[in-house]
Design a protein around this motif. Sequence first.
Motif, short mmCIF file in Angstrom:
data_model
loop_
_atom_site.label_atom_id
_atom_site.label_comp_id
_atom_site.label_asym_id
_atom_site.label_seq_id
_atom_site.Cartn_x
_atom_site.Cartn_y
_atom_site.Cartn_z
N THR A 55 6.75 36.69 53.65
CA THR A 55 6.98 38.12 53.73
C THR A 55 5.73 38.96 53.45
O THR A 55 5.44 39.90 54.22
N ARG A 99 16.27 35.51 54.61
CA ARG A 99 14.90 36.02 54.53
C ARG A 99 14.18 35.90 55.86
O ARG A 99 13.58 36.86 56.35
N HIS A 103 13.93 39.69 57.02
CA HIS A 103 12.74 40.37 56.50
C HIS A 103 11.76 40.76 57.61
O HIS A 103 11.32 41.92 57.66
#
Length: 241
Positions: A55, A99, A103
Motif C-alpha cells: 500500500t 487489501r 486499497h
Amino acid sequence: MNQQRTFLITGASKGIGFALSERLASAGHHVIGIARHAPEQGYPGQFIALDLADTPAVQQQFSKINAAFRVDGVINNVGLVRPQWLPDVTTDTLDEVLRVNLHPALLAVQSALPGMRARGWGRIMNIASLTVLGVPQRTSYAAAKAALVSFTRSWALELATQGITVNAVAPGPTETALFRANNAAGSEGEQRYLAGVPMKRLGQPEEIAAAAQFLLSDDAGFITGQTLYVDGGASIGVSQL
C-alpha cells in the motif's frame, strides 16, 4: 469521434486487464499498465512493475503517475482470490484479499481525481465479479468485489455533476490465468461454473474488455453507478445442464 485519453489500468499484465489495454491502445489512447510482473508478450503502452499489495509503495507510485501524466480514466482490475470453505477462512486471509482488491482501487481514484475534476471529464471503472451473487469458497473474494460494487454506487453519486462517471463490469467465468489457477480445464470446478452459464461456455477476456471500453467512452457519458454483468446469462438465474 472520441479524443485521445490516458487510462491507468491495474492488473494489466494478463487476462482482462491486458485485453482492455490492447483495445484502448488500438483505439489511439495512451495506456499506463501496472502489475507485479511485466507481460511476456510486451505491453501496448507504458508498463510499471509494482506490487499492488504494498500500500505505501502504491500510494507513492500513483502520486508520481498523476504528476507526470494527465490521467483521464482509472480501471481497477487487480484481483486476488484465496478459495476457502467457510470453516477454513482466516481473518488474515480476509484482510489480505480485501487489501489487494480495495486499497489500490481507492488510492488510484484518489490520486487521479483532482485532475479529472479540474478538466470536468473522467472515467472510473471497477472490475467486479459474478461471484458477488454467491459462489462457494469465495467468502473473501466475493466480499471484496461486492465492496467494489458499493464503491461504484457511492462514488457515482459524489461525482455525478462533475463530468466523471463510475461504473463496474462484473464478468462471469472468463478464460484467464486467474480463473485457470483455481479451475483447470475439465475439472469439477470448471463444470460447476459452466452449469450456471446458459451459453455453456467461458467468456473471453476480449469480450469483457469490449464492454468496459464502451463504458469508458464519450458515448457512455450518461451512464453512471451501474454494474454490467458480462456473463453469458449467468446472472439471470440458475441454469440446468
